[in-house]
Write a protein that holds these residues in place. Structure first.
Motif, PDB file in Angstrom:
ATOM      1  N   ARG A  54       0.870  -1.171   0.000  1.00 16.04           N
ATOM      2  CA  ARG A  54       0.000   0.000   0.000  1.00 16.04           C
ATOM      3  C   ARG A  54       0.908   1.222   0.000  1.00 16.04           C
ATOM      4  O   ARG A  54       1.667   1.419   0.950  1.00 16.04           O
ATOM      5  CB  ARG A  54      -0.916   0.001   1.226  1.00 16.04           C
TER       6      ARG A  54
ATOM      7  N   THR B  55       8.111   3.331   6.267  1.00 19.93           N
ATOM      8  CA  THR B  55       7.570   2.038   5.839  1.00 19.93           C
ATOM      9  C   THR B  55       7.303   1.111   7.016  1.00 19.93           C
ATOM     10  O   THR B  55       8.138   0.976   7.913  1.00 19.93           O
ATOM     11  CB  THR B  55       8.540   1.359   4.857  1.00 19.93           C
ATOM     12  N   ILE B  56       6.128   0.486   6.977  1.00 19.85           N
ATOM     13  CA  ILE B  56       5.744  -0.519   7.957  1.00 19.85           C
ATOM     14  C   ILE B  56       5.801  -1.891   7.286  1.00 19.85           C
ATOM     15  O   ILE B  56       5.104  -2.135   6.300  1.00 19.85           O
ATOM     16  CB  ILE B  56       4.315  -0.280   8.486  1.00 19.85           C
TER      17      ILE B  56
ATOM     18  N   MET C  72       4.687  -5.479   7.854  1.00 17.01           N
ATOM     19  CA  MET C  72       3.759  -6.201   8.721  1.00 17.01           C
ATOM     20  C   MET C  72       4.183  -7.651   8.865  1.00 17.01           C
ATOM     21  O   MET C  72       4.414  -8.351   7.868  1.00 17.01           O
ATOM     22  CB  MET C  72       2.344  -6.132   8.140  1.00 17.01           C
TER      23      MET C  72
ATOM     24  N   TYR D 173      -5.988  -6.870  10.617  1.00 14.30           N
ATOM     25  CA  TYR D 173      -4.763  -6.445   9.933  1.00 14.30           C
ATOM     26  C   TYR D 173      -5.082  -5.562   8.734  1.00 14.30           C
ATOM     27  O   TYR D 173      -4.363  -4.597   8.438  1.00 14.30           O
ATOM     28  CB  TYR D 173      -3.984  -7.658   9.425  1.00 14.30           C
TER      29      TYR D 173
ATOM     30  N   LEU E   1      -3.631  -1.803   8.249  1.00 11.30           N
ATOM     31  CA  LEU E   1      -2.759  -1.399   7.140  1.00 11.30           C
ATOM     32  C   LEU E   1      -3.401  -0.303   6.301  1.00 11.30           C
ATOM     33  O   LEU E   1      -2.710   0.598   5.815  1.00 11.30           O
ATOM     34  CB  LEU E   1      -2.423  -2.615   6.277  1.00 11.30           C
TER      35      LEU E   1
ATOM     36  N   LEU F  50      -2.902   2.923   8.241  1.00 12.81           N
ATOM     37  CA  LEU F  50      -1.507   3.367   8.202  1.00 12.81           C
ATOM     38  C   LEU F  50      -1.162   3.977   6.843  1.00 12.81           C
ATOM     39  O   LEU F  50      -0.494   5.013   6.761  1.00 12.81           O
ATOM     40  CB  LEU F  50      -0.576   2.202   8.500  1.00 12.81           C
ATOM     41  N   ALA F  51      -1.625   3.336   5.768  1.00 14.47           N
ATOM     42  CA  ALA F  51      -1.360   3.863   4.425  1.00 14.47           C
ATOM     43  C   ALA F  51      -2.065   5.201   4.224  1.00 14.47           C
ATOM     44  O   ALA F  51      -1.515   6.115   3.599  1.00 14.47           O
ATOM     45  CB  ALA F  51      -1.803   2.862   3.369  1.00 14.47           C
TER      46      ALA F  51
ATOM     47  N   TYR G 170       2.010   6.185   5.535  1.00 12.00           N
ATOM     48  CA  TYR G 170       3.012   5.120   5.612  1.00 12.00           C
ATOM     49  C   TYR G 170       2.868   4.173   4.420  1.00 12.00           C
ATOM     50  O   TYR G 170       1.764   3.816   4.029  1.00 12.00           O
ATOM     51  CB  TYR G 170       2.848   4.299   6.894  1.00 12.00           C
TER      52      TYR G 170
ATOM     53  N   THR H 224       3.052   0.480   3.403  1.00  8.32           N
ATOM     54  CA  THR H 224       2.973  -0.776   4.144  1.00  8.32           C
ATOM     55  C   THR H 224       3.315  -1.940   3.225  1.00  8.32           C
ATOM     56  O   THR H 224       2.972  -1.931   2.041  1.00  8.32           O
ATOM     57  CB  THR H 224       1.582  -1.001   4.761  1.00  8.32           C
ATOM     58  N   TYR H 225       3.971  -2.938   3.796  1.00  8.30           N
ATOM     59  CA  TYR H 225       4.483  -4.071   3.021  1.00  8.30           C
ATOM     60  C   TYR H 225       4.061  -5.369   3.684  1.00  8.30           C
ATOM     61  O   TYR H 225       4.217  -5.543   4.892  1.00  8.30           O
ATOM     62  CB  TYR H 225       6.007  -3.980   2.948  1.00  8.30           C
ATOM     63  N   TRP H 226       3.521  -6.269   2.883  1.00  3.41           N
ATOM     64  CA  TRP H 226       3.036  -7.547   3.414  1.00  3.41           C
ATOM     65  C   TRP H 226       3.398  -8.676   2.459  1.00  3.41           C
ATOM     66  O   TRP H 226       3.240  -8.555   1.254  1.00  3.41           O
ATOM     67  CB  TRP H 226       1.522  -7.499   3.590  1.00  3.41           C
TER      68      TRP H 226
END
Length: 324
Positions: A163, A173-174, A176, A193, A197, A200-201, A205, A207-209
């Protein structure tokens, strides 16, 4: 043959510099052509290396000699074909089914244009043909979704879902790190979750999953069959990818771990050459995994209302199972 010989003689009469220029031009042309073909093939392979999964649009659970449909929402392939909640699926394209994984694996491996389901409804048998469709990609007005892939140490392709806030970045960057369980975050709703996310986006931020093994578009063994090391390998490959992304602010990478993810976070941080900005551990544990399982099992039995004697009897068997 005479014409060919004349061409050869003509070439011999040309100055050496001309021959070098012509040879060089031909070499560059050949190299350029090869590179162009390689790039096109690489792009094609990249686009095809992890295709979007297919769906029939129904939830299923195992029953004796088949699977029962527990949910068949409207306007999905299954319901459009006439499948209803409560139907028992006995076979699929003439082959017996014993769990929802049979359907999932067929969709993943064969990507069929249609599937014939033999169902039982109110004691009567019927055959219904379902036309699977690709799962649509997620969208959100406040940020962009980017779908990618990575390869783990054991050569398995896993789906990545990013995201990214609107704009060029780089962004804090988060990463997860999820807890134990078999689930996909490639959905609009259903898990906390996903809401986390999304929020946060929306707040700026990236976000990476990494999708779990065998879940969503990810290849690999079914999630229920993997161990801790397999889970960790996906996140390790993810961290390597995050470190190479220009959209990521490399000085502000935060590892956000929940439950088991709270254990994975410090392991990843210790292995990276560049320090991470922060580690967040939510609802995790600080005792050996075996001890945690025993304590958690005892607590669940206590909450179920069993007597102390019954709990001790159950736990004597539970400990053996956990030990195995």
């Amino acid at each position: 043959m005479v014409k060919m010989n004349k061409n050869i003689v003509h070439m011999k009469k040309q100055p050496v510099s001309f021959l070098k220029r012509r040879t060089t031009s031909l070499s560059f042309l050949n190299i350029f052509t090869i590179l162009a073909v390689f790039i096109l093939l690489t792009e094609a392979l990249t686009a095809q290396e992890l295709p979007r999964r297919m769906q029939v649009g129904m939830a299923m659970q195992p029953v004796e000699n088949g699977i029962v449909v527990t949910f068949a929402p409207e306007n999905q392939p299954a319901s459009l074909a006439g499948i209803r909640e409560g139907d028992i699926i006995r076979s699929m394209d003439g082959e017996p089914v014993s769990s929802q994984w049979d359907v999932i694996e067929k969709l993943r491996n064969e990507r069929p244009a249609n599937i014939r389901f033999s169902i039982e409804r109110n004691g009567r048998d019927e055959v219904l043909t379902v036309h699977p469709v690709e799962v649509p990609r997620l969208e959100h007005p406040d940020f962009e979704f980017h779908y990618g892939a990575l390869e783990t140490d054991d050569g398995v392709l896993r789906r990545t879902i990013i995201r990214k806030p609107h704009g060029d970045g780089p962004f804090p960057t988060i990463v997860m790190l999820g807890g134990i369980g078999c689930y996909s975050l490639d959905s609009r709703e259903g898990l906390a979750y996903i809401d986390l996310l999304n929020d946060l986006a929306s707040a700026g931020y990236l976000t990476y999953w990494v999708e779990k093994s065998g879940m969503g578009d990810s290849r690999g063994a079914p999630c229920m069959e993997i161990n801790f090391d397999t889970e960790l390998s996906g996140y390790r490959a993810g961290m390597t990818q995050v470190r190479s992304m220009s959209e990521v602010d490399q000085n502000r990478i935060i590892l956000l771990g929940h439950s088991m993810g709270g254990i994975i976070g410090p392991i990843l941080a210790a292995e990276t050459e560049e320090p991470v900005h922060a580690i967040i551990a939510m609802a995790t544990f600080g005792v050996p995994w075996f001890e945690y399982l025993i304590a958690n099992s005892r607590r669940q039995l206590h909450l179920s209302g069993l007597s102390l004697t019954e709990i001790e009897n159950r736990m004597s068997e539970t400990v053996k199972v956990h030990y195995l």
